[in-house]
Design an enzyme around this catalytic site. Structure first.
Site, PDB file in Angstrom:
ATOM      1  N   GLU A   1       0.851  -1.169   0.000  1.00 14.60           N
ATOM      2  CA  GLU A   1       0.000   0.000   0.000  1.00 14.60           C
ATOM      3  C   GLU A   1       0.889   1.222   0.000  1.00 14.60           C
ATOM      4  O   GLU A   1       1.956   1.197   0.619  1.00 14.60           O
ATOM      5  CB  GLU A   1      -0.818  -0.012   1.294  1.00 14.60           C
ATOM      6  CG  GLU A   1      -2.231   0.444   1.161  1.00 14.60           C
ATOM      7  CD  GLU A   1      -2.993   0.154   2.446  1.00 14.60           C
ATOM      8  OE1 GLU A   1      -3.934  -0.634   2.414  1.00 14.60           O
ATOM      9  OE2 GLU A   1      -2.596   0.703   3.490  1.00 14.60           O
TER      10      GLU A   1
ATOM     11  N   ARG B   1     -15.492  -6.878  14.953  1.00 10.86           N
ATOM     12  CA  ARG B   1     -15.504  -7.278  16.364  1.00 10.86           C
ATOM     13  C   ARG B   1     -15.578  -6.016  17.204  1.00 10.86           C
ATOM     14  O   ARG B   1     -15.547  -4.916  16.676  1.00 10.86           O
ATOM     15  CB  ARG B   1     -14.211  -8.016  16.690  1.00 10.86           C
ATOM     16  CG  ARG B   1     -13.001  -7.185  16.277  1.00 10.86           C
ATOM     17  CD  ARG B   1     -11.708  -7.693  16.838  1.00 10.86           C
ATOM     18  NE  ARG B   1     -10.579  -7.130  16.131  1.00 10.86           N
ATOM     19  CZ  ARG B   1      -9.989  -5.968  16.402  1.00 10.86           C
ATOM     20  NH1 ARG B   1     -10.469  -5.203  17.374  1.00 10.86           N
ATOM     21  NH2 ARG B   1      -8.954  -5.544  15.718  1.00 10.86           N
TER      22      ARG B   1
ATOM     23  N   HIS C   1       2.826   0.791  15.053  1.00 11.26           N
ATOM     24  CA  HIS C   1       1.529   0.589  14.398  1.00 11.26           C
ATOM     25  C   HIS C   1       0.466   0.065  15.344  1.00 11.26           C
ATOM     26  O   HIS C   1      -0.544  -0.455  14.916  1.00 11.26           O
ATOM     27  CB  HIS C   1       1.658  -0.340  13.186  1.00 11.26           C
ATOM     28  CG  HIS C   1       2.702   0.126  12.218  1.00 11.26           C
ATOM     29  ND1 HIS C   1       2.519   1.232  11.438  1.00 11.26           N
ATOM     30  CD2 HIS C   1       3.941  -0.327  11.954  1.00 11.26           C
ATOM     31  CE1 HIS C   1       3.602   1.421  10.713  1.00 11.26           C
ATOM     32  NE2 HIS C   1       4.490   0.499  11.021  1.00 11.26           N
TER      33      HIS C   1
END
Lengths: 494, 168
Positions: A200, A291, A235
């Site tokens: 990406e 979730r 991250h």
């Protein structure tokens, strides 16, 4: 409504679910690994079932053991929490096949969103913008290198089956790609059982924001606004807030609609989160987490709605019972994740026994925790010990309240991320709302100290002096061994 | 008794003396007006200094303590004069050997070099997994792999010897 549910998780989230279930009059079955025999979730549930084993692969990831516990103790539904099996469609199906209710989205929606390559395709089709990158996973480091040259550096290598910050590496030039591919793929393989990676474009000064959505089984869906999650290390999120400083009411309405559209595209049901990157006033779809999120409490504090209660109600087949117009946002909430790690040393994991605990309280403070005195923090599980949440009328007041709460807090025996959170909250740029996902890297966490070194040095010396004094008294090993020696000298009696 | 106390990397000399049952303390030659109370034996401490109250938490052992004050973490190393001399000698030998030590507890996932390999500074030597994250442990300097002390699958503690490098 269910009479009894099983919680297929551990730590703070298992306890979080137990708390709401108890309030709803539902009995809870906890499952636990050997190291968690004394854990809070084991203690606070109505029934606790040992899974026999230590590592996640032998315990919290064992579908057969968990379903066996559910059967034996009469669970009617299973709540997976986050992490572990929460985004495992196979588990969701197995729960349903066992005649139990899955407190989560349909397995098909988990699959569609869980595979990052597939979900990017689905989002593009639904007209939701995605970050430029490879639509398919790449074979190996060489293929990644070729693809990266087309997308342009810097690029991010990400796990196709990923989430939670695992299996991600940023690569700034072609020379680093082989090593980054190896570690990211290895991490992905061990975390998700799938080492595939995709590429990406790595956006400059991006913010990580996300939208909470809720869908019932009857076609009703609402969003509960955004969470700002840009304060991250490796991250992984460290500090989250609601609302975000880059959102106003119009943006919330617009992006909320995009999130609802993304979720509808895969037939969503129950609670979910659409993660977006915000860069230069543009929003890009990142992924959908099918979730409950770690940081859900900030949304709960600001909207006044209990997301776990909503999840359980939806799973039981109830209607949402409120519309988008009924959702209100009041005040500001901040969450700090207390991880067992050392901010002064590159956030490396910290292990030990929690020998000392001083917990904050007072107005507007919420503590979701799995932490207790005597707890052994090892390397087998996620380092999240607790989540500290502060709510106040405005962002400035919430920051002041969180700083105050962090000053009250002490977790002794392991290092925690608390000093890093304090550094963020005290930074004028953070207070002005000027930050992106790289913000934490700009703070020198090793150089910080409170300016009270003299007092600290003097107290530490007196403490050592007292410690030596205590050891010299009755409790020292020396006096015990002399008693043993005498009994041995007398010899065994006939 | 004289102590050398390093607080977050800065060294202070602390002189502790007992006079008629009262402890007197000097930091860097300056006497402090300080009252010390232990709340419990777990490490909760109250210090009153010049009328100000400090709620400290102290954990650790004689050599190294973690002191938290108002959310600020202080890494404190304590040595008396005898220990200081012994540590100085140890440090001198450490520098001479090229051991790469574990900086975190974890499990060795893979070893990327073998004995006799020439490595460059920054080159990954092995991968260590801890709390579900994988981390590459890189060579601190260029050299030759003289010895490997761990195998894949092995759990290692902080400070464990992983790899020995020699100057090439």
């Amino acid at each position: 409504m269910f009479r009894r549910i099983l919680i297929a998780n551990r730590g703070e989230i298992a306890l979080r679910i137990v708390r709401t279930a108890r309030e709803m009059g539902i009995e809870c079955i906890a499952v636990f690994s050997e190291p968690d025999a004394r854990a809070l979730h084991t203690r606070m549930a109505h029934v606790a079932v040992p899974l026999g084993g230590r590592l996640p692969a032998d315990t919290y990831l064992r579908i057969d053991k968990i379903l066996d516990a559910a059967r034996r103790f009469g669970a009617e539904a299973v709540h997976p929490g986050y992490g572990f099996l929460s985004e495992n469609a196979k588990f969701a199906r197995a729960v349903r096949d066992a005649g139990l209710v899955w407190i989560g989205p349909p397995p098909e929606a988990i699959e569609a969103m869980g595979d990052k390559v597939r979900s990017r395709r689905a989002m593009q089709k639904a007209g939701v913008r995605v970050v430029p990158g490879s639509l398919d996973s790449v074979e190996d480091a060489a293929a990644a290198k070729k693809e990266a040259a087309e997308i342009g550096y810097p690029i991010a290598l990400k796990a196709a089956a990923g989430g939670g910050g695992k299996g991600i590496r940023v690569v700034r030039d072609a020379a680093q790609i082989a090593s980054a591919f190896r570690t990211a793929s290895g991490e992905a393989a061990s975390a998700f059982g799938d080492g595939r990676l995709y590429l990406e474009r790595f956006l400059e000064s991006p913010r990580h924001v996300e939208i909470q959505v809720l869908f019932d089984r009857h076609g009703n869906g609402v969003h509960l606004g955004e969470r700002e999650c840009s304060i991250q290390r490796r991250h992984q999120k460290l500090l989250e807030e609601c609302p975000s400083v880059v959102f106003d009411a119009a943006t919330r309405e617009r992006i909320g609609a995009v999130a609802l559209q993304a979720a509808r595209a895969v037939g969503y049901e129950n609670a979910g989160t659409v993660e977006l990157l915000h860069s230069k006033d543009e929003f890009f779809f990142l992924e959908m987490n099918t979730r409950l999120q770690v940081e859900h409490p900030v949304t709960e504090m600001v909207t006044g709605r209990d997301l776990v209660r909503e999840q359980i109600r939806i799973a039981a087949g109830e209607e949402l019972g409120f519309a988008q117009a009924d959702v209100e946002w009041r005040g500001h909430a901040i969450e700090v994740r207390l991880n067992a790690e050392d901010p002064a040393n590159g956030f490396l994991p910290s292990t030990g026994v929690v020998g000392n605990l001083r917990l904050p309280g007072g107005p507007g403070i919420r503590l979701d925790l799995g932490l207790y005195r005597g707890m052994e923090v090892g390397v087998d599980y996620d380092p999240l010990l607790a989540k500290l949440v502060a709510w106040a009328e405005t962002r400035d007041l919430a920051i002041a309240r969180m700083i105050r709460a962090l000053q009250e807090l002490d977790v002794g025996g392991v290092r925690t991320s608390a000093p890093a959170a304090l550094a963020v909250l005290e930074d004028p740029r953070f207070r002005r709302g000027e930050f992106d996902t790289h913000f934490l890297e700009t703070i020198d966490l090793s150089a910080r100290h409170g300016g009270e070194d003299e007092t600290v040095a003097a107290a530490a010396v007196i403490w050592r002096h007292r410690l030596a004094g205590r050891r010299a008294l009755g409790t020292s090993p020396a006096s015990q061994s002399s008693w043993l020696a005498r009994s041995r000298a007398e010899g065994p009696r006939p | 008794v004289k102590y050398f106390v390093t607080v977050n990397g800065r060294e202070h000399e602390v002189l502790l003396s007992e006079r008629a049952g009262t402890l007197e303390v000097e930091v860097d030659g300056k006497p402090l007006d300080l009252r010390y109370e232990e709340v419990d034996e777990l490490g909760q401490v109250v210090v009153l200094r010049d009328g100000r109250s400090y709620a400290l938490s102290i954990e650790g052992d004689e050599a190294r303590a973690a002191v938290t004050l108002a959310g600020h973490f202080h890494d404190v190393r304590l040595e008396d004069e005898r220990e200081r001399a012994a540590h100085a000698a140890e440090r001198a030998t450490d520098r001479a050997s090229g051991d790469v030590l574990g900086v975190m507890p974890g499990v060795v996932v893979a070893i990327l070099v073998k004995k006799g390999d020439a490595v460059e500074a920054g080159q990954p030597l092995l991968i260590l997994s801890a709390m579900k994250m994988q981390n590459e442990i890189a060579a601190p300097a260029s050299g030759t792999v003289a010895d490997l002390h761990v195998v894949a699958g092995q759990a290692v503690a902080v400070g464990a010897r992983l790899v020995t490098l020699t100057d090439s």
